[in-house]
Write an enzyme that holds these catalytic residues in place. Sequence first.
Site, PDB file in Angstrom:
ATOM      1  N   GLY A 126      -1.521  -0.818 -18.302  1.00 55.70           N
ATOM      2  CA  GLY A 126      -0.783  -1.817 -17.521  1.00 55.70           C
ATOM      3  C   GLY A 126      -0.937  -3.224 -18.084  1.00 55.70           C
ATOM      4  O   GLY A 126      -1.962  -3.541 -18.697  1.00 55.70           O
TER       5      GLY A 126
ATOM      6  N   ARG B 246       1.211   4.302 -21.820  1.00 59.96           N
ATOM      7  CA  ARG B 246       0.053   5.000 -21.249  1.00 59.96           C
ATOM      8  C   ARG B 246      -0.252   6.335 -21.935  1.00 59.96           C
ATOM      9  O   ARG B 246      -1.002   7.142 -21.397  1.00 59.96           O
ATOM     10  CB  ARG B 246       0.280   5.231 -19.755  1.00 59.96           C
ATOM     11  CG  ARG B 246       0.228   3.963 -18.917  1.00 59.96           C
ATOM     12  CD  ARG B 246       0.014   4.279 -17.449  1.00 59.96           C
ATOM     13  NE  ARG B 246       0.018   3.084 -16.624  1.00 59.96           N
ATOM     14  CZ  ARG B 246      -1.057   2.325 -16.428  1.00 59.96           C
ATOM     15  NH1 ARG B 246      -2.191   2.622 -17.003  1.00 59.96           N
ATOM     16  NH2 ARG B 246      -0.968   1.259 -15.653  1.00 59.96           N
TER      17      ARG B 246
ATOM     18  N   ASP C 209     -10.080   3.973 -19.937  1.00 65.37           N
ATOM     19  CA  ASP C 209      -9.607   5.181 -20.627  1.00 65.37           C
ATOM     20  C   ASP C 209      -9.248   4.885 -22.081  1.00 65.37           C
ATOM     21  O   ASP C 209      -9.601   5.643 -22.979  1.00 65.37           O
ATOM     22  CB  ASP C 209      -8.367   5.754 -19.920  1.00 65.37           C
ATOM     23  CG  ASP C 209      -8.757   6.526 -18.674  1.00 65.37           C
ATOM     24  OD1 ASP C 209      -9.932   6.944 -18.590  1.00 65.37           O
ATOM     25  OD2 ASP C 209      -7.903   6.696 -17.781  1.00 65.37           O
TER      26      ASP C 209
ATOM     27  N   LYS D  69      -9.540  -4.867 -21.217  1.00 64.99           N
ATOM     28  CA  LYS D  69      -8.391  -5.340 -20.444  1.00 64.99           C
ATOM     29  C   LYS D  69      -8.252  -4.584 -19.130  1.00 64.99           C
ATOM     30  O   LYS D  69      -8.517  -3.384 -19.109  1.00 64.99           O
ATOM     31  CB  LYS D  69      -7.125  -5.110 -21.283  1.00 64.99           C
ATOM     32  CG  LYS D  69      -5.835  -5.348 -20.561  1.00 64.99           C
ATOM     33  CD  LYS D  69      -4.863  -4.160 -20.645  1.00 64.99           C
ATOM     34  CE  LYS D  69      -5.270  -2.994 -19.787  1.00 64.99           C
ATOM     35  NZ  LYS D  69      -4.233  -1.995 -19.529  1.00 64.99           N
ATOM     36  N   THR D  70      -7.896  -5.177 -18.079  1.00 65.16           N
ATOM     37  CA  THR D  70      -7.301  -4.599 -16.867  1.00 65.16           C
ATOM     38  C   THR D  70      -7.419  -5.601 -15.722  1.00 65.16           C
ATOM     39  O   THR D  70      -8.496  -6.161 -15.481  1.00 65.16           O
ATOM     40  CB  THR D  70      -7.896  -3.242 -16.408  1.00 65.16           C
ATOM     41  OG1 THR D  70      -7.222  -2.871 -15.195  1.00 65.16           O
ATOM     42  CG2 THR D  70      -9.384  -3.236 -16.141  1.00 65.16           C
ATOM     43  N   ILE D  71      -6.296  -5.796 -15.035  1.00 67.41           N
ATOM     44  CA  ILE D  71      -6.332  -6.701 -13.878  1.00 67.41           C
ATOM     45  C   ILE D  71      -7.234  -6.124 -12.797  1.00 67.41           C
ATOM     46  O   ILE D  71      -7.752  -6.848 -11.968  1.00 67.41           O
ATOM     47  CB  ILE D  71      -4.927  -6.962 -13.279  1.00 67.41           C
ATOM     48  CG1 ILE D  71      -4.281  -5.672 -12.785  1.00 67.41           C
ATOM     49  CG2 ILE D  71      -4.039  -7.714 -14.248  1.00 67.41           C
ATOM     50  CD1 ILE D  71      -3.182  -5.892 -11.768  1.00 67.41           C
ATOM     51  N   ASP D  72      -7.419  -4.791 -12.803  1.00 68.69           N
ATOM     52  CA  ASP D  72      -8.176  -4.131 -11.730  1.00 68.69           C
ATOM     53  C   ASP D  72      -9.646  -4.553 -11.696  1.00 68.69           C
ATOM     54  O   ASP D  72     -10.315  -4.374 -10.685  1.00 68.69           O
ATOM     55  CB  ASP D  72      -8.117  -2.604 -11.883  1.00 68.69           C
ATOM     56  CG  ASP D  72      -6.729  -2.052 -11.582  1.00 68.69           C
ATOM     57  OD1 ASP D  72      -5.816  -2.864 -11.336  1.00 68.69           O
ATOM     58  OD2 ASP D  72      -6.559  -0.821 -11.593  1.00 68.69           O
TER      59      ASP D  72
ATOM     60  N   LYS E 169       3.873 -15.616  14.706  1.00 73.67           N
ATOM     61  CA  LYS E 169       4.505 -14.454  15.345  1.00 73.67           C
ATOM     62  C   LYS E 169       4.392 -13.142  14.573  1.00 73.67           C
ATOM     63  O   LYS E 169       4.872 -12.125  15.044  1.00 73.67           O
ATOM     64  CB  LYS E 169       5.964 -14.760  15.663  1.00 73.67           C
ATOM     65  CG  LYS E 169       6.822 -15.095  14.464  1.00 73.67           C
ATOM     66  CD  LYS E 169       8.262 -15.337  14.905  1.00 73.67           C
ATOM     67  CE  LYS E 169       9.126 -15.673  13.712  1.00 73.67           C
ATOM     68  NZ  LYS E 169      10.481 -15.981  14.029  1.00 73.67           N
TER      69      LYS E 169
ATOM     70  N   MET F 261      -2.740  -4.600  -5.778  1.00 73.03           N
ATOM     71  CA  MET F 261      -3.022  -3.605  -6.821  1.00 73.03           C
ATOM     72  C   MET F 261      -4.514  -3.383  -7.020  1.00 73.03           C
ATOM     73  O   MET F 261      -5.327  -4.201  -6.609  1.00 73.03           O
ATOM     74  CB  MET F 261      -2.386  -4.020  -8.134  1.00 73.03           C
ATOM     75  CG  MET F 261      -1.131  -3.255  -8.423  1.00 73.03           C
ATOM     76  SD  MET F 261      -0.559  -3.552 -10.084  1.00 73.03           S
ATOM     77  CE  MET F 261       0.992  -2.662  -9.990  1.00 73.03           C
TER      78      MET F 261
ATOM     79  N   ARG G  17      -5.894   0.337  -8.782  1.00 69.83           N
ATOM     80  CA  ARG G  17      -5.671   1.788  -8.669  1.00 69.83           C
ATOM     81  C   ARG G  17      -6.831   2.503  -7.980  1.00 69.83           C
ATOM     82  O   ARG G  17      -6.617   3.317  -7.101  1.00 69.83           O
ATOM     83  CB  ARG G  17      -5.475   2.345 -10.071  1.00 69.83           C
ATOM     84  CG  ARG G  17      -5.074   3.772 -10.145  1.00 69.83           C
ATOM     85  CD  ARG G  17      -5.377   4.302 -11.517  1.00 69.83           C
ATOM     86  NE  ARG G  17      -4.704   3.505 -12.539  1.00 69.83           N
ATOM     87  CZ  ARG G  17      -3.516   3.808 -13.039  1.00 69.83           C
ATOM     88  NH1 ARG G  17      -2.884   4.865 -12.624  1.00 69.83           N
ATOM     89  NH2 ARG G  17      -2.976   3.053 -13.971  1.00 69.83           N
TER      90      ARG G  17
END
Length: 556
Positions: free
Chosen positions: A81, A145, A176, A202-205, A242, A250, A252
Amino acid sequence: MNISTLQRSRYSYKPKMPGMLRKGISNIRAEEGEKVTSVSSDAEIRKLFPHTYGMREVTFSEGKSNAEKKKHVVGVILSGGQAPGGHNVIAGLYDALHEAGQDNVLLGFKGGPSGLTDDSYITLTGEIIDAYRNTGGFDMIGSGRTKLETEEQFRKVAEVAEKHEMTAIVIIGGDDSNTNAAVLAEYFKEHKVPVQVIGCPKTIDGDLKNDDIEASFGFDTATKTYSELIGNIMRDANSAKKYWHFIKLMGRSASHIALECSLQTHPNVCLISEEVEKNRMSLSQITDYIADSIIRRAALGMNFGVVVIPEGLIEFIPEMRKLIEELNDTLAEKGQQFAELSSWDEKTGFLSAELSPESMDVFDILPIDIQQQLLMDRDPHGNVQVSMIETEKLLATLVGRRLKELKAEGKYSGKFKSMSHFFGYEGRAAFPSNFDADYCYSLGYTAFLLIQNGYTGYMSIIRSLDEGVDKWTAGGMPITKMMNMERRGGAMKPVIRKALVDLDGGPFRYLEKHRDKWSSATCFRYPGAIQYYGPEELCDATTITLALEREARTGK
Ligand code: FBP
């Protein structure tokens, strides 16, 4: 006209680098430390990686370089991603490569790992690199991927590398992809293929994290982007008074993003998947937990609020996990038969014969949209695609039903109107924050230093990220150190250990300490947009997660 003013201005931003990386490539020396062992399953990893296990940690420092001078042809891929800063890793790599020798070449393999096996590439020139400096996204060469894991794939990569006379490959990816980098490095060594392999985290997660990797790149920018959006929604909620907003973020598997954004914004409810799993919270307990905040706030006259939900939550709720596993098995075995059924009634009839009675009961209480989402196509590893499941809508629906029951029993008299949101793709390709721009450039530069000094099977590492860039240090760590054995696809495999939220760690402890107050009072915090120009404390600050982790580690 086609280029925004910010984009033009970001082209000329010069990423800051740790002091020793600014000495010039011929004045940076590699120093080797201790031989390292694996975080766990040491004997198995040693056996599986006889050529790349037990190598030494590397640190770069000022001093005459003794790296061999030779021409380098380096291939680079972006894998998985998008994460803000990927282009800067490539820019740092390119600049270091050309500083070391003007005839060095950088090949960008297109569309992720498959670019390497299919020999689909472009030669990266200064002009191409300049058009992507400090920009988000992975569009310079694309990503994908495909997993690089079979002998056949490795052979193809070796052939492509030989054809281009490549000396090294840099894999920019998550756990991975970096696991695959380690396996590829081992394969090359075993088969005497003279190509080095270096990974970049790397990974935003944020779940590629350990004693050596303090943060994966992209996490800083993505969480700042989501926090801005959440803060804006909070202001709107606090103005209109209201709606209850259910916001899925995000991530995973791990809930690092939800946790960091909650520390930034102070929502009324923040669910953490790892805690839900530990306490074995059922769907109905989670529903009650959210409803409790709504009821408490309604009693204070506040029929509005914000609930933050991690994307992976659904798989951490025990009965949902069981249901998903049974659905995965059924679809893996009888997917074709299931696909041929034309009506929804036939499909649910089929499922009731295949699933356990408990799982069928859970399936039955789900809204039909969610039932259908749970049956959508699996990813290449046979897993349900959690980003496609509208957990935020599921929880809003279940909470709405519960409040209705409570109203009928006279236990709740507020008004409940909900809105749901999913923030994920919005943050993955944002202009990298100064932190990510600087960090990524340094990672790319360091990746070349590792190549130049002859290392393979290493991850590019930058340390002391919670301090100013001047105090950062650069080096490399054998990827095998980060690996352990885990069950994947029914067999034990060597993989990099994923970092889930540590329920004893500083960031979660902070949330735990404050969440009761946040759940009934309005304590919203409004972080605003990422700032690229201005005072350092505004533009260069990194995440609260890093600060609290340091505090827990050092007491400061
Ligand atoms: P990576 O682990 O490859 O960095 O990707 C993470 C992620 O952004 C998750 O947060 C999300 O679940 C997933 O990618 C979505 O994948 P896709 O881009 O295939 O829809």
